[in-house]
Design an enzyme around this catalytic site. Sequence first.
Site, short mmCIF file in Angstrom:
data_model
loop_
_atom_site.label_atom_id
_atom_site.label_comp_id
_atom_site.label_asym_id
_atom_site.label_seq_id
_atom_site.Cartn_x
_atom_site.Cartn_y
_atom_site.Cartn_z
N ASP A 1 0.85 -1.20 0.00
CA ASP A 1 0.00 0.00 0.00
C ASP A 1 0.89 1.25 0.00
O ASP A 1 2.10 1.15 0.17
CB ASP A 1 -0.92 -0.03 1.23
CG ASP A 1 -2.18 0.80 1.01
OD1 ASP A 1 -2.30 1.45 -0.04
OD2 ASP A 1 -3.04 0.80 1.91
N HIS B 1 -9.94 -2.22 -7.47
CA HIS B 1 -9.94 -1.13 -6.49
C HIS B 1 -9.17 0.10 -6.97
O HIS B 1 -9.66 1.23 -6.88
CB HIS B 1 -9.36 -1.64 -5.17
CG HIS B 1 -9.19 -0.59 -4.13
ND1 HIS B 1 -10.23 0.20 -3.68
CD2 HIS B 1 -8.09 -0.17 -3.44
CE1 HIS B 1 -9.78 1.03 -2.76
NE2 HIS B 1 -8.48 0.84 -2.60
C1 HEM Z 1 -9.44 -1.69 4.04
C2 HEM Z 1 -9.68 -0.89 3.03
C3 HEM Z 1 -8.71 -0.64 1.92
C4 HEM Z 1 -7.72 -1.43 1.42
C5 HEM Z 1 -7.36 -2.86 1.85
C6 HEM Z 1 -7.07 -0.69 0.37
C7 HEM Z 1 -5.99 -1.17 -0.38
C8 HEM Z 1 -5.35 -0.46 -1.34
C9 HEM Z 1 -4.19 -0.91 -2.07
C10 HEM Z 1 -3.49 -2.25 -1.86
C11 HEM Z 1 -3.87 0.06 -2.96
C12 HEM Z 1 -2.70 0.02 -3.97
C13 HEM Z 1 -1.50 0.71 -3.45
C14 HEM Z 1 -1.40 2.15 -3.81
O1 HEM Z 1 -1.71 2.52 -4.96
O2 HEM Z 1 -1.04 2.95 -2.95
C15 HEM Z 1 -4.82 1.13 -2.80
C16 HEM Z 1 -4.83 2.31 -3.54
C17 HEM Z 1 -5.79 3.29 -3.41
N1 HEM Z 1 -6.85 3.31 -2.56
FE1 HEM Z 1 -7.31 1.88 -1.21
N2 HEM Z 1 -7.68 0.52 0.24
C18 HEM Z 1 -8.69 0.60 1.17
C19 HEM Z 1 -9.54 1.66 1.37
C20 HEM Z 1 -9.64 2.76 0.56
C21 HEM Z 1 -10.64 3.80 0.68
C22 HEM Z 1 -11.74 3.86 1.75
C23 HEM Z 1 -10.42 4.69 -0.32
C24 HEM Z 1 -11.17 5.95 -0.67
C25 HEM Z 1 -12.48 6.04 -0.62
C26 HEM Z 1 -9.25 4.23 -1.05
C27 HEM Z 1 -8.68 4.88 -2.10
C28 HEM Z 1 -7.54 4.48 -2.75
C29 HEM Z 1 -6.87 5.27 -3.77
C30 HEM Z 1 -7.28 6.65 -4.26
C31 HEM Z 1 -5.77 4.52 -4.18
C32 HEM Z 1 -4.75 4.93 -5.24
C33 HEM Z 1 -5.19 4.47 -6.60
C34 HEM Z 1 -4.21 4.95 -7.66
O3 HEM Z 1 -3.85 6.13 -7.62
O4 HEM Z 1 -3.83 4.16 -8.50
N3 HEM Z 1 -8.82 3.05 -0.50
N4 HEM Z 1 -5.71 0.80 -1.82
#
Ligand code: HEM
Length: 470
Positions: free
Chosen positions: A191, A324
């Site tokens: 992450d 996601h």
């Molecule tokens: C337990 C809940 C969550 C998990 C397990 C999770 C997991 C991840 C993972 C593994 C990544 C890829 C790593 C990265 O790009 O930094 C990511 C990216 C991201 N997540 Fe989550 N996330 C969670 C909750 C959320 C929530 C609540 C939001 C917003 C509503 C969110 C928004 C984002 C965004 C904006 C990215 C970057 C996407 C990109 O720029 O490519 N995440 N998340």
Amino acid sequence: MAFPVDVTTVQGDILSGLLKKLETTVFFQIGDDVQSFRKQLTQIIPLITTTPQAAERRAQVAKNKQEAAQQGRKADLLPIVGVTLAFSKFGLTKLGITDSTGDSPFEQGQLADAPSLADDVSNWLDVFKNGVHGVFIIAGDCQDNIDQQLTQIEGIFGVGTAQATINEVFRVTGNVRPDDQKGHEHFGFLDGISNPAVTDFDKTRFPGQESVPASVILFVEDETKPSWTVGGSFLAFRYLSQLVPEFNDFLKKNPIVLPGLSPEQGSEFLGARLVGRWKSGAPVDLAPLQDDPALGADPQRNNNFRYDIGDDFTSQDRCPFAAHVRKTNPRNDLEGMANPIPTTPQRIIRRGIPFGPEVSDAEAAQAKTLTDRGLLFRCYQSSISNGFRFIQTNWANNTGFPFGKPIPAPGFDAIIGQASDPTSRTLTGVNPQDQGTSLSLPTQWVVSKGGEYFFTPSTVALRDTFALPA
Ligand code: HEM
């Protein structure tokens, strides 16, 4: 161009993340003696980590690591503690600060927003139903240093005495996961890879990393907004439990079946297509068929993708629309259309940390969560309406998003998409060779236990508007 606010007054964590092995988040309510609380706040301000301090500490640690690597040894942990302070609307009202930020979700609080987020409030922790006033985040290299800092803060507010001006209502500690899982969230995926760069602040912009104006993350001078907002940022906090054994069990039982893939590889492939990145962080858009750990670890490459294949932005051959990372930052999906929709206002800066223990053998064997674990999600933005809330409600929970794609609809964000009936979630495009078939997800593996919207003021606003001279 000059940065539009005095960065020395912006709290750390927003533009430059607090360094953390561990992090204790303390939610509090302000007692009846508001005047004393405001006077004591004056003594708290010097303890708050500013942006230059947070950046300087990051630089120190990077230098320390580099020196250790050159000498062929493991770097010692430098003793480091960082502190931030933010207030909810309830807290502002208690302090007598009643002018509106203009952001409706913040003004009403997250509980009022729960139905729009499709949260099931019966899962919420009581603390978030009772109007939290404020939150301290204390991040550091070890619990002792964090506790010492916390004791000093509590001492200033007289906690533990009859004169206490705050009542601590909830405390939760997050921790970076151990060994090779360092930096990975509990489902196992790296992450913290993709955050936007902030123009005129971030000196380095990695290939593919979007640059956003400071005003997307911070409040800047704006005559329609209260002057105390300048240099501040909204903090959306979410306590998100993760059903890890259940998630792993689903992957195991539903491998993507493709010629040449073993069932284990098919399960790993399914996980990668639900997230949009492999566990190493390698984006499936660049590594569509198998993990590439060197790519995952390389900041020069791991964000350098736009989801378009040539001029085609309608393909999910490499990454499902409902993955996601594609749902939460669709990159070229909207910007590349005939009538581009800019997604800059939707960018947020994420600074979460996992909480809870590793999965036990008993939990893995029963495919059942027995101890709470998950993500203490937090993100910064200058508008909750355009930032966190927009991403959760208009994108992750919206089965039609991203728009303009061939039917059938993409479906829910596989990780955080929420439906009023949590067993009804479906998505398409998961099997690259059978993209029209819909996959049913048996449950929501991420369960919201609530949260709150906070405002993280600049240290000048804290001094001039929030505090009173001691
Ligand atoms: C337990 C809940 C969550 C998990 C397990 C999770 C997991 C991840 C993972 C593994 C990544 C890829 C790593 C990265 O790009 O930094 C990511 C990216 C991201 N997540 Fe989550 N996330 C969670 C909750 C959320 C929530 C609540 C939001 C917003 C509503 C969110 C928004 C984002 C965004 C904006 C990215 C970057 C996407 C990109 O720029 O490519 N995440 N998340």
